[in-house]
Write a protein that holds these residues in place. Structure first.
Motif, PDB file in Angstrom:
ATOM      1  N   LEU A 119       0.770  -1.181   0.101  1.00  0.00           N
ATOM      2  CA  LEU A 119      -0.104  -0.014  -0.080  1.00  0.00           C
ATOM      3  C   LEU A 119       0.972   1.361   0.013  1.00  0.00           C
ATOM      4  O   LEU A 119       1.967   1.196   0.568  1.00  0.00           O
ATOM      5  N   PRO A 120       0.250   2.331  -0.536  1.00  0.00           N
ATOM      6  CA  PRO A 120       1.043   3.630  -0.623  1.00  0.00           C
ATOM      7  C   PRO A 120       1.045   4.254   0.574  1.00  0.00           C
ATOM      8  O   PRO A 120       0.155   3.826   1.673  1.00  0.00           O
ATOM      9  N   ASN A 121       1.894   5.012   1.160  1.00  0.00           N
ATOM     10  CA  ASN A 121       2.015   5.886   2.250  1.00  0.00           C
ATOM     11  C   ASN A 121       1.671   7.487   2.173  1.00  0.00           C
ATOM     12  O   ASN A 121       1.667   8.056   3.080  1.00  0.00           O
ATOM     13  N   GLN A 122       1.494   7.834   0.838  1.00  0.00           N
ATOM     14  CA  GLN A 122       1.229   9.237   0.399  1.00  0.00           C
ATOM     15  C   GLN A 122      -0.085   9.364  -0.664  1.00  0.00           C
ATOM     16  O   GLN A 122      -0.127   8.366  -1.511  1.00  0.00           O
ATOM     17  N   PRO A 123      -0.510  10.293  -0.434  1.00  0.00           N
ATOM     18  CA  PRO A 123      -1.661  10.591  -1.522  1.00  0.00           C
ATOM     19  C   PRO A 123      -1.116  10.859  -2.711  1.00  0.00           C
ATOM     20  O   PRO A 123       0.136  11.166  -3.036  1.00  0.00           O
ATOM     21  N   ASN A 124      -2.099  10.503  -3.744  1.00  0.00           N
ATOM     22  CA  ASN A 124      -1.341  10.629  -5.288  1.00  0.00           C
ATOM     23  C   ASN A 124      -1.412  12.287  -5.669  1.00  0.00           C
ATOM     24  O   ASN A 124      -1.721  12.943  -4.897  1.00  0.00           O
ATOM     25  N   SER A 125      -0.964  12.600  -6.745  1.00  0.00           N
ATOM     26  CA  SER A 125      -0.737  13.784  -7.321  1.00  0.00           C
ATOM     27  C   SER A 125      -1.924  14.826  -7.164  1.00  0.00           C
ATOM     28  O   SER A 125      -1.935  15.912  -6.634  1.00  0.00           O
ATOM     29  N   ASP A 126      -2.993  14.136  -7.780  1.00  0.00           N
ATOM     30  CA  ASP A 126      -4.177  14.855  -7.793  1.00  0.00           C
ATOM     31  C   ASP A 126      -4.811  15.088  -6.261  1.00  0.00           C
ATOM     32  O   ASP A 126      -5.446  16.282  -5.784  1.00  0.00           O
ATOM     33  N   GLN A 127      -4.871  14.146  -5.298  1.00  0.00           N
ATOM     34  CA  GLN A 127      -5.201  14.264  -3.925  1.00  0.00           C
ATOM     35  C   GLN A 127      -4.286  15.281  -3.329  1.00  0.00           C
ATOM     36  O   GLN A 127      -4.761  16.210  -2.449  1.00  0.00           O
ATOM     37  N   GLN A 128      -3.258  15.457  -3.529  1.00  0.00           N
ATOM     38  CA  GLN A 128      -2.166  16.405  -2.946  1.00  0.00           C
ATOM     39  C   GLN A 128      -2.536  17.655  -3.349  1.00  0.00           C
ATOM     40  O   GLN A 128      -2.600  18.708  -2.516  1.00  0.00           O
ATOM     41  N   PHE A 129      -2.986  17.825  -4.668  1.00  0.00           N
ATOM     42  CA  PHE A 129      -3.373  18.993  -5.445  1.00  0.00           C
ATOM     43  C   PHE A 129      -4.605  19.722  -4.694  1.00  0.00           C
ATOM     44  O   PHE A 129      -4.705  20.961  -4.009  1.00  0.00           O
ATOM     45  N   TRP A 130      -5.559  18.733  -4.300  1.00  0.00           N
ATOM     46  CA  TRP A 130      -6.710  19.061  -3.583  1.00  0.00           C
ATOM     47  C   TRP A 130      -6.501  19.535  -2.230  1.00  0.00           C
ATOM     48  O   TRP A 130      -7.167  20.442  -1.753  1.00  0.00           O
ATOM     49  N   LEU A 131      -5.475  18.876  -1.743  1.00  0.00           N
ATOM     50  CA  LEU A 131      -5.266  19.276   0.041  1.00  0.00           C
ATOM     51  C   LEU A 131      -4.741  20.498  -0.119  1.00  0.00           C
ATOM     52  O   LEU A 131      -4.872  21.407   0.861  1.00  0.00           O
ATOM     53  N   THR A 132      -3.771  20.688  -1.214  1.00  0.00           N
ATOM     54  CA  THR A 132      -3.145  22.348  -1.288  1.00  0.00           C
ATOM     55  C   THR A 132      -4.268  23.198  -1.522  1.00  0.00           C
ATOM     56  O   THR A 132      -4.071  24.186  -0.898  1.00  0.00           O
ATOM     57  N   GLU A 133      -4.965  22.951  -2.230  1.00  0.00           N
ATOM     58  CA  GLU A 133      -6.409  24.010  -2.487  1.00  0.00           C
ATOM     59  C   GLU A 133      -6.940  24.261  -1.149  1.00  0.00           C
ATOM     60  O   GLU A 133      -7.299  25.618  -0.974  1.00  0.00           O
ATOM     61  N   MET A 134      -7.345  23.445  -0.470  1.00  0.00           N
ATOM     62  CA  MET A 134      -7.969  23.634   0.810  1.00  0.00           C
ATOM     63  C   MET A 134      -6.911  24.203   1.683  1.00  0.00           C
ATOM     64  O   MET A 134      -7.721  25.075   2.539  1.00  0.00           O
ATOM     65  N   ARG A 135      -5.942  24.067   1.765  1.00  0.00           N
ATOM     66  CA  ARG A 135      -4.781  24.723   2.828  1.00  0.00           C
ATOM     67  C   ARG A 135      -4.881  26.015   2.546  1.00  0.00           C
ATOM     68  O   ARG A 135      -4.491  26.795   3.444  1.00  0.00           O
ATOM     69  N   GLU A 136      -4.795  26.617   1.215  1.00  0.00           N
ATOM     70  CA  GLU A 136      -4.551  27.605   0.761  1.00  0.00           C
ATOM     71  C   GLU A 136      -5.956  28.617   0.787  1.00  0.00           C
ATOM     72  O   GLU A 136      -5.801  29.915   0.715  1.00  0.00           O
ATOM     73  N   ALA A 137      -6.838  28.011   0.822  1.00  0.00           N
ATOM     74  CA  ALA A 137      -8.294  28.660   0.705  1.00  0.00           C
ATOM     75  C   ALA A 137      -8.483  29.404   2.213  1.00  0.00           C
ATOM     76  O   ALA A 137      -8.142  28.909   3.305  1.00  0.00           O
ATOM     77  N   ASN A 138      -9.315  30.601   2.077  1.00  0.00           N
ATOM     78  CA  ASN A 138      -9.368  31.204   3.220  1.00  0.00           C
ATOM     79  C   ASN A 138     -10.977  30.498   3.732  1.00  0.00           C
ATOM     80  O   ASN A 138     -11.639  29.487   3.115  1.00  0.00           O
ATOM     81  N   ALA A 139     -11.575  30.723   4.871  1.00  0.00           N
ATOM     82  CA  ALA A 139     -12.894  30.320   5.466  1.00  0.00           C
ATOM     83  C   ALA A 139     -13.915  30.269   4.484  1.00  0.00           C
ATOM     84  O   ALA A 139     -14.455  29.090   4.538  1.00  0.00           O
ATOM     85  N   THR A 140     -14.167  31.180   3.725  1.00  0.00           N
ATOM     86  CA  THR A 140     -15.303  31.478   3.046  1.00  0.00           C
ATOM     87  C   THR A 140     -15.094  30.466   1.869  1.00  0.00           C
ATOM     88  O   THR A 140     -16.123  29.654   1.467  1.00  0.00           O
ATOM     89  N   GLN A 141     -13.774  30.149   1.119  1.00  0.00           N
ATOM     90  CA  GLN A 141     -13.677  29.437  -0.176  1.00  0.00           C
ATOM     91  C   GLN A 141     -13.573  27.951   0.582  1.00  0.00           C
ATOM     92  O   GLN A 141     -14.098  27.021  -0.279  1.00  0.00           O
ATOM     93  N   PHE A 142     -13.088  27.616   1.449  1.00  0.00           N
ATOM     94  CA  PHE A 142     -12.866  26.414   2.080  1.00  0.00           C
ATOM     95  C   PHE A 142     -14.093  25.297   1.718  1.00  0.00           C
ATOM     96  O   PHE A 142     -14.055  24.395   1.493  1.00  0.00           O
ATOM     97  N   ASP A 143     -15.033  25.985   2.427  1.00  0.00           N
ATOM     98  CA  ASP A 143     -16.227  25.118   2.566  1.00  0.00           C
ATOM     99  C   ASP A 143     -16.748  24.405   1.357  1.00  0.00           C
ATOM    100  O   ASP A 143     -17.006  23.045   1.033  1.00  0.00           O
ATOM    101  N   GLN A 144     -16.798  25.218   0.200  1.00  0.00           N
ATOM    102  CA  GLN A 144     -17.171  24.768  -1.212  1.00  0.00           C
ATOM    103  C   GLN A 144     -16.219  23.815  -1.707  1.00  0.00           C
ATOM    104  O   GLN A 144     -16.673  22.869  -2.266  1.00  0.00           O
ATOM    105  N   ILE A 145     -14.796  23.997  -1.493  1.00  0.00           N
ATOM    106  CA  ILE A 145     -14.069  23.263  -2.081  1.00  0.00           C
ATOM    107  C   ILE A 145     -13.937  22.084  -1.533  1.00  0.00           C
ATOM    108  O   ILE A 145     -13.769  21.016  -2.035  1.00  0.00           O
TER     109      ILE A 145
END
Length: 262
Positions: A119-145
């Motif tokens: 089994l892998p121990n790290q998310p794949n590239s798409d999943q890492q991108f989504w997590l980065t999106e959420m991490r960089e979003a403000n509180a208003t943007q976060f919920d929708q993302i």
């Protein structure tokens, strides 16, 4: 008056008995309902074996890996929802999904160990991108993302679960698919309860192969299984119960008429 009341007692007694028997006959074909009253059948214990028996296909291995990948990004996403969102609904959804993925991940790792799947121990590239999106979003943007990314991901894995559940030869993979299906259905419902899912962004389902060409073909094995279910060729258990119920009601009506005639 006394004679009339006494003559009615057998009729009322028969009606009560017949109602109880009728309820007993119909009950087995009525699915259990969820305690919340939303009409969702409550799944019972699966009773599925988990011995690692049966051939493991490439699709089986891919499925076990994908379940692991889902947990690797949805657990941190759920934790992030608890930290970044100002909406109590989103916070609760994130908490529930993260906690449930911890449980599912444990089931997946146990299955992988039993079957010798790395089994892998790290998310794949798409999943890492989504997590980065959420991490960089403000509180208003976060919920929708958060809601849209997780809902889209669950929509993609859902058909894969059905394929593995119905086709795998391995009992451990089958049981894992059964559990995963229940988790994914729960998560989709939780995400949709937020009220902000962008359904317009979800992919459109492909047109059925027989579109405009008449009724959906019925598999011969399915018909055979249905017709032999009751042990009587060509007769389904549900049909037998309904026939018995109708016969019971007819008998009660006839008996009541006899008593009234007296």
């Amino acid at each position: 008056m006394l004679t009339t009341r006494n003559s009615r007692r057998p009729s009322r007694l028969l009606v009560g008995i017949s109602a109880a028997i009728l309820a007993f006959l119909i009950a087995p074909v009525t699915p259990a309902r969820a305690a919340g009253g939303d009409g969702v059948p409550v799944p019972g214990p699966s009773g599925l074996p988990d011995k690692g028996y049966g051939a493991v296909s490439a699709a089986d291995k891919d499925f076990v890996i994908k379940v692991r990948l889902a947990g690797l990004w949805e657990i941190p996403a759920g934790n992030m929802a608890q930290q970044k969102s100002n909406d109590p609904r989103i916070v609760a959804i994130g908490k529930a999904i993260a906690a449930q993925h911890v449980t599912l991940d444990a089931l997946d790792r146990a299955a992988a160990k039993k079957l010798g799947i790395d089994l892998p121990n790290q998310p794949n590239s798409d999943q890492q991108f989504w997590l980065t999106e959420m991490r960089e979003a403000n509180a208003t943007q976060f919920d929708q993302i958060f809601i849209d990314r997780l809902r889209a991901a669950h929509g993609k894995i859902f058909p894969a679960i059905a394929t593995i559940r119905s086709s795998t030869r391995n009992d451990t993979v089958r049981k894992l698919a059964q559990a995963t299906n229940q988790f994914v259905m729960t998560h989709m419902t939780l995400l949709e309860s937020s009220g902000i899912v962008d359904y317009g962004s979800l992919p459109t389902a492909p047109a059925p192969a027989n579109a405009g060409k008449g009724p959906v073909p019925v598999d011969g094995q399915m018909l055979q299984a249905a017709s032999t279910n009751s042990g009587v060729p060509g007769v389904n258990t549900t049909v037998i119960l309904l026939v018995l119920a109708v016969a019971l009601v007819a008998g009660v009506i006839t008996t009541m008429r006899i008593f009234r005639a007296r």
